[in-house]
Design a protein around this motif. Structure first.
Motif, PDB file in Angstrom:
ATOM      1  N   PRO A   1      -2.997  67.864  34.293  1.00  0.00           N
ATOM      2  CA  PRO A   1      -3.854  68.581  33.343  1.00  0.00           C
ATOM      3  C   PRO A   1      -5.278  68.674  33.881  1.00  0.00           C
ATOM      4  CG  PRO A   1      -2.550  66.875  32.255  1.00  0.00           C
ATOM      5  CD  PRO A   1      -2.404  66.652  33.722  1.00  0.00           C
ATOM      6  N   ALA A   2      -6.043  69.580  33.325  1.00  0.00           N
ATOM      7  CA  ALA A   2      -7.420  69.776  33.759  1.00  0.00           C
ATOM      8  C   ALA A   2      -8.193  68.461  33.712  1.00  0.00           C
ATOM      9  CB  ALA A   2      -8.101  70.817  32.872  1.00  0.00           C
ATOM     10  N   GLY A   3      -8.903  68.179  34.790  1.00  0.00           N
ATOM     11  CA  GLY A   3      -9.728  66.979  34.852  1.00  0.00           C
ATOM     12  C   GLY A   3      -9.016  65.743  35.350  1.00  0.00           C
ATOM     13  N   LEU A   4      -7.691  65.825  35.542  1.00  0.00           N
ATOM     14  CA  LEU A   4      -6.918  64.672  36.003  1.00  0.00           C
ATOM     15  C   LEU A   4      -6.300  64.961  37.367  1.00  0.00           C
ATOM     16  CD1 LEU A   4      -5.047  63.580  32.746  1.00  0.00           C
ATOM     17  CD2 LEU A   4      -7.276  62.822  33.576  1.00  0.00           C
TER      18      LEU A   4
ATOM     19  N   MET B   1       7.439  57.678  40.187  1.00  0.00           N
ATOM     20  CA  MET B   1       6.893  58.309  38.987  1.00  0.00           C
ATOM     21  C   MET B   1       5.408  58.598  39.198  1.00  0.00           C
ATOM     22  SD  MET B   1       7.919  57.046  35.143  1.00  0.00           S
ATOM     23  CE  MET B   1       9.415  56.252  35.711  1.00  0.00           C
ATOM     24  N   SER B   2       4.911  59.673  38.651  1.00  0.00           N
ATOM     25  CA  SER B   2       3.509  60.042  38.846  1.00  0.00           C
ATOM     26  C   SER B   2       2.599  59.369  37.827  1.00  0.00           C
ATOM     27  CB  SER B   2       3.352  61.561  38.736  1.00  0.00           C
ATOM     28  OG  SER B   2       4.110  62.218  39.726  1.00  0.00           O
ATOM     29  N   VAL B   3       1.348  59.215  38.223  1.00  0.00           N
ATOM     30  CA  VAL B   3       0.315  58.666  37.353  1.00  0.00           C
ATOM     31  C   VAL B   3      -0.831  59.675  37.320  1.00  0.00           C
ATOM     32  CG1 VAL B   3      -1.229  56.723  36.925  1.00  0.00           C
ATOM     33  CG2 VAL B   3       0.960  56.336  38.083  1.00  0.00           C
ATOM     34  N   PHE B   4      -1.342  59.988  36.128  1.00  0.00           N
ATOM     35  CA  PHE B   4      -2.429  60.956  35.986  1.00  0.00           C
ATOM     36  C   PHE B   4      -3.720  60.206  35.655  1.00  0.00           C
ATOM     37  CE2 PHE B   4       1.512  63.076  34.844  1.00  0.00           C
ATOM     38  CZ  PHE B   4       1.472  64.190  35.675  1.00  0.00           C
ATOM     39  N   LEU B   5      -4.716  60.342  36.547  1.00  0.00           N
ATOM     40  CA  LEU B   5      -5.973  59.610  36.386  1.00  0.00           C
ATOM     41  C   LEU B   5      -7.157  60.534  36.632  1.00  0.00           C
ATOM     42  CD1 LEU B   5      -5.035  56.386  38.385  1.00  0.00           C
ATOM     43  CD2 LEU B   5      -5.090  56.613  35.904  1.00  0.00           C
ATOM     44  N   GLN B   6      -8.258  60.204  35.997  1.00  0.00           N
ATOM     45  CA  GLN B   6      -9.510  60.954  36.178  1.00  0.00           C
ATOM     46  C   GLN B   6     -10.298  60.321  37.304  1.00  0.00           C
ATOM     47  OE1 GLN B   6     -11.682  61.864  32.540  1.00  0.00           O
ATOM     48  NE2 GLN B   6     -13.619  61.680  33.623  1.00  0.00           N
ATOM     49  N   LEU B   7     -10.746  61.147  38.248  1.00  0.00           N
ATOM     50  CA  LEU B   7     -11.442  60.615  39.414  1.00  0.00           C
ATOM     51  C   LEU B   7     -12.843  60.104  39.097  1.00  0.00           C
ATOM     52  CD1 LEU B   7     -10.546  62.968  42.398  1.00  0.00           C
ATOM     53  CD2 LEU B   7      -9.819  60.631  41.995  1.00  0.00           C
ATOM     54  N   ALA B   8     -13.535  60.757  38.210  1.00  0.00           N
ATOM     55  CA  ALA B   8     -14.913  60.357  37.896  1.00  0.00           C
ATOM     56  C   ALA B   8     -15.039  60.177  36.389  1.00  0.00           C
ATOM     57  CB  ALA B   8     -15.898  61.415  38.387  1.00  0.00           C
ATOM     58  N   GLY B   9     -15.441  59.001  36.008  1.00  0.00           N
ATOM     59  CA  GLY B   9     -15.621  58.734  34.583  1.00  0.00           C
ATOM     60  C   GLY B   9     -16.276  57.378  34.403  1.00  0.00           C
ATOM     61  N   ASP B  10     -16.705  57.111  33.205  1.00  0.00           N
ATOM     62  CA  ASP B  10     -17.344  55.831  32.890  1.00  0.00           C
ATOM     63  C   ASP B  10     -16.247  54.791  32.675  1.00  0.00           C
ATOM     64  OD1 ASP B  10     -19.070  53.837  32.223  1.00  0.00           O
ATOM     65  OD2 ASP B  10     -19.612  54.629  30.261  1.00  0.00           O
ATOM     66  N   ARG B  11     -15.938  54.043  33.701  1.00  0.00           N
ATOM     67  CA  ARG B  11     -14.817  53.112  33.688  1.00  0.00           C
ATOM     68  C   ARG B  11     -15.211  51.733  33.168  1.00  0.00           C
ATOM     69  NH1 ARG B  11      -9.594  55.033  34.145  1.00  0.00           N
ATOM     70  NH2 ARG B  11      -9.664  56.903  35.425  1.00  0.00           N
ATOM     71  N   GLN B  12     -14.301  51.124  32.437  1.00  0.00           N
ATOM     72  CA  GLN B  12     -14.491  49.751  31.968  1.00  0.00           C
ATOM     73  C   GLN B  12     -13.399  48.870  32.576  1.00  0.00           C
ATOM     74  OE1 GLN B  12     -14.444  49.241  27.720  1.00  0.00           O
ATOM     75  NE2 GLN B  12     -14.662  47.023  27.823  1.00  0.00           N
ATOM     76  N   ILE B  13     -13.815  47.889  33.355  1.00  0.00           N
ATOM     77  CA  ILE B  13     -12.883  46.949  33.957  1.00  0.00           C
ATOM     78  C   ILE B  13     -12.711  45.773  32.995  1.00  0.00           C
ATOM     79  CG2 ILE B  13     -12.372  45.509  35.951  1.00  0.00           C
ATOM     80  CD1 ILE B  13     -12.504  48.558  36.484  1.00  0.00           C
ATOM     81  N   ILE B  14     -11.490  45.574  32.533  1.00  0.00           N
ATOM     82  CA  ILE B  14     -11.211  44.513  31.566  1.00  0.00           C
ATOM     83  C   ILE B  14     -11.133  43.154  32.244  1.00  0.00           C
ATOM     84  CG2 ILE B  14      -9.631  43.735  29.761  1.00  0.00           C
ATOM     85  CD1 ILE B  14     -11.063  46.399  29.199  1.00  0.00           C
ATOM     86  N   SER B  15     -10.425  43.075  33.368  1.00  0.00           N
ATOM     87  CA  SER B  15     -10.313  41.828  34.126  1.00  0.00           C
ATOM     88  C   SER B  15      -9.859  42.140  35.539  1.00  0.00           C
ATOM     89  CB  SER B  15      -9.329  40.859  33.446  1.00  0.00           C
ATOM     90  OG  SER B  15      -8.026  41.424  33.409  1.00  0.00           O
ATOM     91  N   ALA B  16     -10.092  41.197  36.458  1.00  0.00           N
ATOM     92  CA  ALA B  16      -9.676  41.352  37.852  1.00  0.00           C
ATOM     93  C   ALA B  16      -9.681  39.976  38.498  1.00  0.00           C
ATOM     94  CB  ALA B  16     -10.626  42.301  38.597  1.00  0.00           C
ATOM     95  N   ASN B  17      -8.701  39.729  39.376  1.00  0.00           N
ATOM     96  CA  ASN B  17      -8.653  38.400  39.975  1.00  0.00           C
ATOM     97  C   ASN B  17      -7.648  38.350  41.126  1.00  0.00           C
ATOM     98  OD1 ASN B  17      -9.369  35.729  40.319  1.00  0.00           O
ATOM     99  ND2 ASN B  17      -9.021  35.165  38.172  1.00  0.00           N
TER     100      ASN B  17
END
Length: 291
Positions: free
Chosen positions: A111-114, A1-17
């Motif tokens: 879509p445009a931007g993704l 299945m495909s995933v649509f993501l923006q390459l450049a943006g102000d990202r917020q990382i909620i958690s990582a471990n």
């Protein structure tokens, strides 16, 4: 299945471990509000995904050095327990506007931007992806006053690297690393024009094999790739070093002489180096007229 993501943006990382599963465990049955990026350090795991409407289901079989993108808003659940002593990393990132609104079953192109990402990306020949993942986790637990900005930049770099990696997956095993090493050599030694034989001997491969890998990876011959890289370097050099004479420019980028450089430059850009240096805006007009 495909995933649509923006390459450049102000990202917020909620958690990582980092996570270690000593006993075989099913993946949680859930729908997250965040994107879940999962990197398998050691082991196997089978994870299922279905769209919110339940009309499409897919099973992902992960192994060591695989990366799985589980998008926000989709139902994810365990198919079979992970292997014993399974080690993996995760990053939960808040989705940007528009990333969760796209239905991969009804949208034929991004879509445009993704950009379109594969859900499962094999990273066995891409240690940089693993390093970026580890760097993001380390930064997430740090105390830098610029932590949020650094995390956003690192995550965007991870996305770019993942996009490059999935584009290489059509190249035979080991070929992607070879092509990357050869292209890096070409970019770092612009004063040299390598023959296919020279590069094949340097990297201990058959010249025909190297040529085929390059054509598959870039859609052009090894010679054409070198020429394009050098001419783009020349184009920028002409503007940043206006006082350097053309014959010196030619020698600096591996051309026989200024006439060889001028012919190649005109063939690619539609005007001579001197014309471009005097009127760089003319190239933009020519390019616009070709579209």
């Amino acid at each position: 299945m495909s995933v649509f993501l923006q390459l450049a943006g102000d990202r917020q990382i909620i958690s990582a471990n980092h996570i270690t599963m000593i006993h075989p465990t099913l993946h949680p049955d859930r729908v997250l509000k965040e994107h879940d990026f999962l990197y398998m350090l050691d082991g196997t795991w089978e994870i299922g995904e279905e769209l919110s409407c339940g009309s499409k289901r897919e099973i992902f079989s992960m192994r060591t050095d695989d990366l799985l993108i589980l998008p926000a808003g989709r139902h994810h659940y365990g198919i079979s327990p992970c292997s014993s002593n399974n080690r993996h990393m995760y990053i939960h990132a808040k989705p940007l506007s528009g990333e969760t609104a796209c239905d991969p079953l009804s949208v034929k192109s991004a879509p445009a931007g993704l950009s379109v990402f594969s859900s499962l990306i094999h990273c066995q020949d891409a240690p940089r992806i693993r390093s970026l993942f580890e760097e993001i986790i380390s930064e997430c637990w740090g105390s830098s006053p610029l932590k949020d900005q650094k995390l956003s930049l690192l995550f965007n770099l991870l996305l770019c690297t993942l996009l490059e990696q999935q584009e290489k997956e059509g190249v035979p095993s080991g070929a992607a690393t070879l092509v990357e090493e050869v292209s890096r050599l070409i970019r770092s030694t612009p004063q040299t024009f390598f023959t296919g034989k020279e590069l094949a001997e340097r990297f201990y491969v058959c010249e025909r094999t190297l040529s085929n890998h390059f054509k598959r990876a870039f859609g052009k011959t090894l010679y054409a790739y070198q020429m394009d890289v050098k001419l783009e370097m020349v184009r920028q050099f002409l503007l940043t070093q206006p006082g350097v004479k053309l014959h010196e420019t030619a020698l600096n980028f591996g051309f026989c002489d200024e006439f060889h450089l001028s012919r190649a430059f005109r063939r690619k850009y539609g005007l001579s180096p001197d014309q471009y240096r005097k009127h760089p805006e003319a190239l933009s007009r020519l390019t616009a007229g070709q579209r």
